[in-house]
Design a protein around this motif. Structure first.
Motif, PDB file in Angstrom:
ATOM      1  N   ALA A   1      -2.640   0.900  -3.436  1.00  0.00           N
ATOM      2  CA  ALA A   1      -3.442  -0.214  -3.971  1.00  0.00           C
ATOM      3  C   ALA A   1      -2.595  -1.196  -4.775  1.00  0.00           C
ATOM      4  CB  ALA A   1      -4.568   0.337  -4.852  1.00  0.00           C
ATOM      5  N   LEU A   2      -1.470  -0.715  -5.322  1.00  0.00           N
ATOM      6  CA  LEU A   2      -0.605  -1.568  -6.130  1.00  0.00           C
ATOM      7  C   LEU A   2      -0.010  -2.722  -5.332  1.00  0.00           C
ATOM      8  CD1 LEU A   2       0.551  -1.704  -9.039  1.00  0.00           C
ATOM      9  CD2 LEU A   2       2.553  -0.441  -8.192  1.00  0.00           C
ATOM     10  N   MET A   3       0.022  -2.595  -4.010  1.00  0.00           N
ATOM     11  CA  MET A   3       0.636  -3.627  -3.167  1.00  0.00           C
ATOM     12  C   MET A   3      -0.104  -4.964  -3.238  1.00  0.00           C
ATOM     13  SD  MET A   3       3.285  -2.256  -2.152  1.00  0.00           S
ATOM     14  CE  MET A   3       3.765  -3.741  -1.280  1.00  0.00           C
ATOM     15  N   TRP A   4      -1.363  -4.942  -3.696  1.00  0.00           N
ATOM     16  CA  TRP A   4      -2.117  -6.201  -3.784  1.00  0.00           C
ATOM     17  C   TRP A   4      -1.571  -7.115  -4.878  1.00  0.00           C
ATOM     18  CZ3 TRP A   4      -5.109  -7.832  -0.064  1.00  0.00           C
ATOM     19  CH2 TRP A   4      -5.678  -6.903   0.798  1.00  0.00           C
ATOM     20  N   LEU A   5      -0.685  -6.619  -5.696  1.00  0.00           N
ATOM     21  CA  LEU A   5      -0.052  -7.459  -6.712  1.00  0.00           C
ATOM     22  C   LEU A   5       1.099  -8.278  -6.156  1.00  0.00           C
ATOM     23  CD1 LEU A   5       0.084  -4.906  -9.691  1.00  0.00           C
ATOM     24  CD2 LEU A   5      -1.610  -6.711  -9.291  1.00  0.00           C
ATOM     25  N   PHE A   6       1.506  -8.000  -4.917  1.00  0.00           N
ATOM     26  CA  PHE A   6       2.694  -8.641  -4.348  1.00  0.00           C
ATOM     27  C   PHE A   6       2.287  -9.623  -3.245  1.00  0.00           C
ATOM     28  CE2 PHE A   6       3.982  -4.527  -5.988  1.00  0.00           C
ATOM     29  CZ  PHE A   6       5.080  -4.873  -6.771  1.00  0.00           C
ATOM     30  N   PRO A   7       2.629 -10.913  -3.404  1.00  0.00           N
ATOM     31  CA  PRO A   7       2.276 -11.906  -2.377  1.00  0.00           C
ATOM     32  C   PRO A   7       2.860 -11.587  -1.002  1.00  0.00           C
ATOM     33  CG  PRO A   7       2.938 -12.997  -4.416  1.00  0.00           C
ATOM     34  CD  PRO A   7       3.234 -11.542  -4.588  1.00  0.00           C
ATOM     35  N   ALA A   8       4.014 -10.916  -0.951  1.00  0.00           N
ATOM     36  CA  ALA A   8       4.602 -10.583   0.351  1.00  0.00           C
ATOM     37  C   ALA A   8       3.649  -9.723   1.174  1.00  0.00           C
ATOM     38  CB  ALA A   8       5.935  -9.858   0.144  1.00  0.00           C
ATOM     39  N   TYR A   9       2.885  -8.876   0.510  1.00  0.00           N
ATOM     40  CA  TYR A   9       1.915  -8.033   1.223  1.00  0.00           C
ATOM     41  C   TYR A   9       0.779  -8.882   1.792  1.00  0.00           C
ATOM     42  CZ  TYR A   9      -1.509  -4.319   2.048  1.00  0.00           C
ATOM     43  OH  TYR A   9      -2.418  -3.466   2.617  1.00  0.00           O
ATOM     44  N   TRP A  10       0.317  -9.901   1.053  1.00  0.00           N
ATOM     45  CA  TRP A  10      -0.727 -10.784   1.567  1.00  0.00           C
ATOM     46  C   TRP A  10      -0.235 -11.505   2.827  1.00  0.00           C
ATOM     47  CZ3 TRP A  10      -1.042 -13.909  -3.629  1.00  0.00           C
ATOM     48  CH2 TRP A  10      -1.312 -13.019  -4.680  1.00  0.00           C
ATOM     49  N   LEU A  11       1.004 -12.010   2.746  1.00  0.00           N
ATOM     50  CA  LEU A  11       1.550 -12.757   3.883  1.00  0.00           C
ATOM     51  C   LEU A  11       1.706 -11.860   5.104  1.00  0.00           C
ATOM     52  CD1 LEU A  11       4.235 -14.721   1.861  1.00  0.00           C
ATOM     53  CD2 LEU A  11       2.204 -15.713   2.915  1.00  0.00           C
ATOM     54  N   ALA A  12       2.082 -10.602   4.884  1.00  0.00           N
ATOM     55  CA  ALA A  12       2.197  -9.667   6.004  1.00  0.00           C
ATOM     56  C   ALA A  12       0.824  -9.417   6.630  1.00  0.00           C
ATOM     57  CB  ALA A  12       2.826  -8.360   5.524  1.00  0.00           C
ATOM     58  N   CYS A  13      -0.191  -9.292   5.775  1.00  0.00           N
ATOM     59  CA  CYS A  13      -1.552  -9.119   6.290  1.00  0.00           C
ATOM     60  C   CYS A  13      -2.000 -10.349   7.070  1.00  0.00           C
ATOM     61  CB  CYS A  13      -2.518  -8.851   5.141  1.00  0.00           C
ATOM     62  SG  CYS A  13      -2.325  -7.242   4.346  1.00  0.00           S
ATOM     63  N   ALA A  14      -1.630 -11.535   6.582  1.00  0.00           N
ATOM     64  CA  ALA A  14      -1.996 -12.771   7.280  1.00  0.00           C
ATOM     65  C   ALA A  14      -1.338 -12.832   8.652  1.00  0.00           C
ATOM     66  CB  ALA A  14      -1.594 -13.978   6.439  1.00  0.00           C
ATOM     67  N   TRP A  15      -0.064 -12.477   8.716  1.00  0.00           N
ATOM     68  CA  TRP A  15       0.625 -12.482  10.022  1.00  0.00           C
ATOM     69  C   TRP A  15      -0.043 -11.498  10.976  1.00  0.00           C
ATOM     70  CZ3 TRP A  15       2.961  -8.702  12.900  1.00  0.00           C
ATOM     71  CH2 TRP A  15       3.688  -9.134  14.009  1.00  0.00           C
TER      72      TRP A  15
ATOM     73  N   PRO B   1     -11.065  -5.468   7.098  1.00  0.00           N
ATOM     74  CA  PRO B   1     -11.239  -6.182   5.817  1.00  0.00           C
ATOM     75  C   PRO B   1      -9.937  -6.390   5.043  1.00  0.00           C
ATOM     76  CG  PRO B   1     -12.961  -4.551   6.102  1.00  0.00           C
ATOM     77  CD  PRO B   1     -11.990  -4.341   7.228  1.00  0.00           C
ATOM     78  N   THR B   2      -9.071  -5.400   5.069  1.00  0.00           N
ATOM     79  CA  THR B   2      -7.800  -5.534   4.337  1.00  0.00           C
ATOM     80  C   THR B   2      -7.008  -6.735   4.825  1.00  0.00           C
ATOM     81  OG1 THR B   2      -7.693  -3.148   3.974  1.00  0.00           O
ATOM     82  CG2 THR B   2      -5.648  -4.377   3.747  1.00  0.00           C
ATOM     83  N   LEU B   3      -6.956  -6.903   6.148  1.00  0.00           N
ATOM     84  CA  LEU B   3      -6.202  -8.028   6.714  1.00  0.00           C
ATOM     85  C   LEU B   3      -6.866  -9.361   6.372  1.00  0.00           C
ATOM     86  CD1 LEU B   3      -5.298  -6.605  10.255  1.00  0.00           C
ATOM     87  CD2 LEU B   3      -3.965  -6.515   8.142  1.00  0.00           C
ATOM     88  N   ILE B   4      -8.197  -9.381   6.363  1.00  0.00           N
ATOM     89  CA  ILE B   4      -8.904 -10.623   6.046  1.00  0.00           C
ATOM     90  C   ILE B   4      -8.670 -11.016   4.580  1.00  0.00           C
ATOM     91  CG2 ILE B   4     -11.177 -11.702   5.861  1.00  0.00           C
ATOM     92  CD1 ILE B   4     -12.092  -9.956   8.189  1.00  0.00           C
ATOM     93  N   TYR B   5      -8.791 -10.043   3.675  1.00  0.00           N
ATOM     94  CA  TYR B   5      -8.559 -10.325   2.261  1.00  0.00           C
ATOM     95  C   TYR B   5      -7.128 -10.836   2.042  1.00  0.00           C
ATOM     96  CZ  TYR B   5     -12.785  -7.491   1.638  1.00  0.00           C
ATOM     97  OH  TYR B   5     -14.045  -6.980   1.702  1.00  0.00           O
ATOM     98  N   GLY B   6      -6.182 -10.198   2.685  1.00  0.00           N
ATOM     99  CA  GLY B   6      -4.798 -10.616   2.540  1.00  0.00           C
ATOM    100  C   GLY B   6      -4.564 -12.020   3.063  1.00  0.00           C
ATOM    101  N   THR B   7      -5.246 -12.349   4.181  1.00  0.00           N
ATOM    102  CA  THR B   7      -5.090 -13.687   4.764  1.00  0.00           C
ATOM    103  C   THR B   7      -5.653 -14.756   3.826  1.00  0.00           C
ATOM    104  OG1 THR B   7      -5.275 -12.748   6.992  1.00  0.00           O
ATOM    105  CG2 THR B   7      -5.631 -15.121   6.759  1.00  0.00           C
ATOM    106  N   VAL B   8      -6.822 -14.485   3.240  1.00  0.00           N
ATOM    107  CA  VAL B   8      -7.433 -15.444   2.311  1.00  0.00           C
ATOM    108  C   VAL B   8      -6.510 -15.677   1.107  1.00  0.00           C
ATOM    109  CG1 VAL B   8      -9.359 -15.831   0.740  1.00  0.00           C
ATOM    110  CG2 VAL B   8      -9.778 -14.897   3.023  1.00  0.00           C
TER     111      VAL B   8
END
Length: 569
Positions: free
Chosen positions: A243-257, A267-274
């Motif tokens: 869960a700590l990975m949500w603090l890192f923008p690199a994880y959001w960008l990976a989810c978006a890709w 849902p995890t990928l959608i949240y990261g993309t937003v």
């Protein structure tokens, strides 16, 4: 302008002439401004180029080409993360590494652009519109950024095309844009913090320290990361489980890709993309509306009269602090005679304040740390932590390797000591009524020993005594005594010119020759006999006494060097 990439990018950004006309931008003025700025970039050694010793005349485009080459190589190194099996984990590591390297390049290479106030004196007084001036500055930053970003991201783009098809590579592009915007906003915040917390006189020193650190990180990346990535334990890791990975923008960008590439509605990928879209765009808006005006205001203070009071305050503080400190204490302990003491203080302060000297010598300190870490990575599995035996071949080799290679830092300082951009200030040595320059050389050598050898001696000795006990003391004395003698002998060879008396452009390849000779011939002469005498404490003590006596005699006799010993020019 001979650089092909500059020509191509300049042509590309000058195409929307209709848009520039609506913005009241004079395209001929814009073209002239950008050409001059890009030519200056080609002829300016910045960032990692300043760490590299440029000792011979080269093509004007070398600075830009070298930066692009380093970016490309770093992009290739980052491909090591593609060994990871999980897509999100792989891209998280990739975007984090790419963002970090991009930020370091921005900090080290963009300082001469973002903190440059010469435009206020050169362009603004000319009949150039405010829109043309602003667009020219922004396009210059974008072009400079693309010359770093494209080579660094190109290997990743190709790797994704091969492994995930053209769609995977195509999706990579918009995500990369979001990463760049977010990184640029973070770097701007860092610059504002630096401008707010530190005086203008300290900004260059801070940026120089970052450049040194960046050079060390690059060297360490080439040496250590490929070996660490061979460890199979991290191949199957899944960062999404933490869960700590949500603090890192690199994880959001990976989810978006992953979301755009696979159209997976998890849902995890959608949240990261937003988050990956909203946060960079919000950062860009905050940067344009608040950070940019504040940054411009700070730059105006740098170029205005308000800086005079700050400079005077810094000078006063410098005078107050110069009356004490460890340097002055050690000058009294290590020197005898006023001339030698003043030389010690002068050189000791110069080597810690001169930017060119620090950029060429201080990375060697980091390289030593990297080499030691590399040694640990290679030997760690072979060492029994519960049964350490210094007489074992591996530990004995590592111990001697660490001691003798630490001398390279002091040797590098001695090699760089004669060179300085403000070399004309050396007149003070010639104007003083000195019978001989030996005291100057002796004080300079002791200052280099204090700055570059003594800290490592204390550190390595302390760690060795704690780990191996008092039985290691004879070999510590012999090892660092030999290093002391080697440095004194090298000083006799190198001290044919006064400290900081030769212009930087006259630095020649002889420095590399001396270093190679030092590593290949001189170090083994002392290290190999100690390896075979390691267990014979009495013999080690006797040889240590002889070596230390020779070193002290050489150091004392150095004070007798006369003016006739010096070389001209």
């Amino acid at each position: 302008m001979n650089n092909f990439f500059n020509k191509a990018l300049l042509w590309l950004f000058l195409q929307p002439k209709g848009l520039y006309k609506k913005l009241n931008v004079n395209t001929s003025h814009l073209r002239a401004i950008l050409i001059i700025k890009l030519v200056i970039d080609d002829r300016t050694a910045t960032g990692i180029n300043r760490v590299r010793a440029q000792t011979r005349s080269e093509d004007p485009s070398t600075a830009t080409m070298f930066t692009m080459l380093i970016s490309l190589v770093m992009g290739v190194v980052l491909l090591g993360v593609f060994m990871l099996s999980d897509d999100v984990t792989r891209m998280t590591f990739y975007f984090a590494s790419l963002g970090f390297m991009l930020a370091m390049f921005m900090i080290t290479d963009f300082s001469h652009i973002l903190l440059d106030t010469k435009d206020n004196y050169i362009i603004l007084p000319k009949p150039v519109s405010a829109s043309t001036f602003l667009i020219g500055r922004l396009l210059h930053i974008v072009i400079h950024l693309l010359k770093i970003l494209i080579p660094m991201a190109l290997p990743g783009f190709i790797a994704l095309w091969i492994s995930r098809g053209f769609l995977g590579a195509l999706v990579f592009v918009p995500v990369l844009v979001l990463l760049t915007v977010l990184t640029f906003a973070i770097v701007n915040v860092l610059y504002l913090l630096i401008l707010k917390l530190f005086s203008v006189r300290k900004i260059n020193a801070i940026i120089a320290s970052v450049q040194i650190g960046f050079a060390i990180i690059l060297y360490g990346s080439f040496q250590i990361l490929p070996r660490m990535l061979d460890m199979t334990e991290i191949e199957n890791i899944h960062l999404g489980d933490y869960a700590l990975m949500w603090l890192f923008p690199a994880y959001w960008l990976a989810c978006a890709w992953k979301f755009i590439y696979s159209l997976n509605l998890e849902p995890t990928l959608i949240y990261g993309t937003v988050l990956s879209v909203v946060v960079p765009l919000l950062s860009a808006w905050l940067m344009i509306k608040y950070l940019a005006p504040s940054f411009t205001e700070k730059l105006s203070m740098m170029s205005g009269g308000g800086i005079e009071q700050e400079v005077n305050k810094t000078v006063v503080n410098s005078k107050r602090s110069s009356s004490g400190g460890m340097l002055r204490i050690f000058s009294k302990l290590m020197t005898s005679g006023e001339v030698e003491r003043q030389s010690f203080l002068f050189v000791g302060r110069m080597v810690s304040r001169n930017r060119d000297f620090k950029l060429k010598v201080y990375p060697m300190v980091g390289y030593m740390i990297v080499l030691f870490a590399l040694l640990v990575v290679n030997k760690w599995g072979e060492v029994d932590l519960y049964n350490l035996d210094i007489e074992s071949s591996n530990l004995k080799t590592s111990f001697l390797f660490t001691i003798y290679l630490s001398s390279m830092i002091c040797v590098s300082a001695l090699l760089q000591l004669p060179y300085c951009e403000q070399f004309k200030a050396v007149w003070i040595f010639y104007s003083a009524p000195l019978e001989r320059p030996g005291d100057i050389f002796s004080g300079a050598l002791k200052a280099c020993i204090y700055r570059f050898l003594l800290p490592f001696t204390l550190l390595i000795s302390g760690v060795s005594l704690v780990i191996f006990g008092i039985e290691i003391l004879p070999n510590l004395v012999l090892g660092f005594g030999s290093v002391f003698l080697i440095i004194v002998l090298y000083a006799w060879i190198l001290f044919v010119r006064l400290p900081f008396s030769i212009p930087l452009k006259k630095a020649s390849e002889e420095k590399t020759t001396y270093q190679n000779f030092f590593i290949i011939i001189v170090l083994p002469i002392f290290a190999i006999p100690q390896y075979f005498l390691f267990e014979y404490s009495l013999a080690v003590w006797i040889i240590s006494g002889v070596i230390l006596s020779g070193a002290l005699f050489g150091l004392k006799y150095m004070r007798r060097i006369r003016w006739s010993y010096l070389k001209e020019g």
